[in-house]
Write a protein that holds these residues in place. Structure first.
Motif, PDB file in Angstrom:
ATOM      1  N   TYR A  37       0.829  -1.197   0.000  1.00  0.00           N
ATOM      2  CA  TYR A  37       0.000   0.000   0.000  1.00  0.00           C
ATOM      3  C   TYR A  37       0.869   1.255   0.000  1.00  0.00           C
ATOM      4  CZ  TYR A  37      -3.480  -3.401   1.551  1.00  0.00           C
ATOM      5  OH  TYR A  37      -4.295  -4.488   1.662  1.00  0.00           O
ATOM      6  N   LYS A  68      -3.287   4.876  -1.025  1.00  0.00           N
ATOM      7  CA  LYS A  68      -4.155   5.165   0.107  1.00  0.00           C
ATOM      8  C   LYS A  68      -4.947   6.454  -0.129  1.00  0.00           C
ATOM      9  CE  LYS A  68      -0.970   3.042   3.409  1.00  0.00           C
ATOM     10  NZ  LYS A  68      -0.084   3.297   4.549  1.00  0.00           N
ATOM     11  N   LYS A 113     -16.832   1.848   2.089  1.00  0.00           N
ATOM     12  CA  LYS A 113     -15.627   1.239   2.661  1.00  0.00           C
ATOM     13  C   LYS A 113     -15.556  -0.247   2.294  1.00  0.00           C
ATOM     14  CE  LYS A 113     -16.495   2.810   6.850  1.00  0.00           C
ATOM     15  NZ  LYS A 113     -16.368   3.077   8.291  1.00  0.00           N
ATOM     16  N   THR A 114     -16.688  -0.921   2.347  1.00  0.00           N
ATOM     17  CA  THR A 114     -16.722  -2.356   2.037  1.00  0.00           C
ATOM     18  C   THR A 114     -16.414  -2.600   0.566  1.00  0.00           C
ATOM     19  OG1 THR A 114     -18.398  -2.609   3.742  1.00  0.00           O
ATOM     20  CG2 THR A 114     -18.126  -4.442   2.225  1.00  0.00           C
ATOM     21  N   LYS A 152     -12.745  -2.142  -0.049  1.00  0.00           N
ATOM     22  CA  LYS A 152     -12.008  -3.286   0.487  1.00  0.00           C
ATOM     23  C   LYS A 152     -12.035  -4.452  -0.506  1.00  0.00           C
ATOM     24  CE  LYS A 152     -12.102  -6.501   4.275  1.00  0.00           C
ATOM     25  NZ  LYS A 152     -12.883  -7.117   5.282  1.00  0.00           N
ATOM     26  N   ARG A 153     -13.220  -4.724  -1.054  1.00  0.00           N
ATOM     27  CA  ARG A 153     -13.345  -5.824  -2.014  1.00  0.00           C
ATOM     28  C   ARG A 153     -12.634  -5.517  -3.331  1.00  0.00           C
ATOM     29  NH1 ARG A 153     -19.479  -6.284  -1.052  1.00  0.00           N
ATOM     30  NH2 ARG A 153     -19.524  -7.372   0.926  1.00  0.00           N
ATOM     31  N   TYR A 206     -10.115  -3.595  -4.038  1.00  0.00           N
ATOM     32  CA  TYR A 206      -8.656  -3.563  -4.008  1.00  0.00           C
ATOM     33  C   TYR A 206      -8.045  -4.731  -3.244  1.00  0.00           C
ATOM     34  CZ  TYR A 206      -9.233   1.062  -5.962  1.00  0.00           C
ATOM     35  OH  TYR A 206      -9.561   2.101  -6.777  1.00  0.00           O
ATOM     36  N   ILE A 261      -8.262  -5.647  -0.029  1.00  0.00           N
ATOM     37  CA  ILE A 261      -7.728  -5.289   1.283  1.00  0.00           C
ATOM     38  C   ILE A 261      -8.295  -6.269   2.306  1.00  0.00           C
ATOM     39  CG2 ILE A 261      -7.661  -3.485   3.044  1.00  0.00           C
ATOM     40  CD1 ILE A 261      -7.987  -1.485   0.672  1.00  0.00           C
ATOM     41  N   GLN A 262      -7.421  -6.871   3.098  1.00  0.00           N
ATOM     42  CA  GLN A 262      -7.857  -7.920   4.007  1.00  0.00           C
ATOM     43  C   GLN A 262      -8.346  -7.396   5.348  1.00  0.00           C
ATOM     44  OE1 GLN A 262      -4.429 -10.412   4.156  1.00  0.00           O
ATOM     45  NE2 GLN A 262      -4.880 -11.414   2.217  1.00  0.00           N
ATOM     46  N   ASP A 322     -10.219  -5.536   8.264  1.00  0.00           N
ATOM     47  CA  ASP A 322     -11.558  -4.953   8.361  1.00  0.00           C
ATOM     48  C   ASP A 322     -11.512  -3.454   8.669  1.00  0.00           C
ATOM     49  OD1 ASP A 322     -12.923  -7.925   9.917  1.00  0.00           O
ATOM     50  OD2 ASP A 322     -12.816  -7.364   7.804  1.00  0.00           O
ATOM     51  N   THR A 376      -8.841  -1.395   8.074  1.00  0.00           N
ATOM     52  CA  THR A 376      -7.786  -0.709   7.324  1.00  0.00           C
ATOM     53  C   THR A 376      -8.309   0.535   6.624  1.00  0.00           C
ATOM     54  OG1 THR A 376      -6.673  -2.812   6.981  1.00  0.00           O
ATOM     55  CG2 THR A 376      -6.009  -1.000   5.565  1.00  0.00           C
ATOM     56  N   VAL A 377      -9.406   0.400   5.889  1.00  0.00           N
ATOM     57  CA  VAL A 377      -9.950   1.535   5.138  1.00  0.00           C
ATOM     58  C   VAL A 377     -10.403   2.630   6.106  1.00  0.00           C
ATOM     59  CG1 VAL A 377     -11.743   2.266   3.525  1.00  0.00           C
ATOM     60  CG2 VAL A 377     -10.610   0.067   3.200  1.00  0.00           C
TER      61      VAL A 377
END
Length: 144
Positions: A17, A22, A36-37, A40-41, A43, A45-46, A48, A50-51
């Motif tokens: 990242y 970011k 946000k969800t 996450k999907r 990109y 991103i694992q 929960d 982080t975003v």
């Protein structure tokens, strides 16, 4: 970057990242292009949170005071907001007045019922209570 076997989406590690990535993601979320969800999907991103952490760190929203930093309200927006608050307060005032009126009516009805019961049963329900001084107060008065 590693790819996951199940979904084919790229799994990312913290090292992947970059700051520009970011900032781009934060901008997309703040402009409403992604939730946000969804970000996450999209990109891979694992984490929960982080975003959310990136939004707090790099975003324009003041998380402590819950007010956007850069977005100042126009006078029209302020007027509309204050008018909405006035309407809410007027509703609350009307409700409080209604409840106070009901309470007053209940007191009147209760007094009438007590009067009727006193006459009907020839008993005194209301006490003419005059508080006596406590024993310790009486002793102090005698000493003086």
């Amino acid at each position: 970057m590693k790819t996951s076997d199940k979904s084919g989406a790229a799994k990312r590690t913290q090292k992947d990242y970059s700051l520009s990535f970011k900032l781009q993601l934060v901008e997309e979320v703040e402009q409403g292009f992604l939730t946000k969800t969804q970000a996450k999907r999209k990109y891979g991103i694992q984490g929960d949170a982080t975003v959310t952490k990136w939004l707090q760190k790099y975003g324009n929203f003041d998380w402590e005071n819950q007010v956007p930093k850069t977005m100042s309200k126009t006078p029209e927006q302020k007027i509309l907001e204050l008018e909405a608050k006035i309407k809410l307060l007027e509703k609350q005032k009307a409700r409080a007045e209604h409840l106070a009126e009901r309470a007053d009516k209940k007191v009147i009805i209760f007094d009438m019922l007590v009067d009727m019961a006193e006459k009907e049963y020839d008993i005194q329900i209301r006490k003419n209570y005059t508080p006596d001084l406590s024993t310790s107060s009486k002793k102090n008065i005698k000493k003086l």
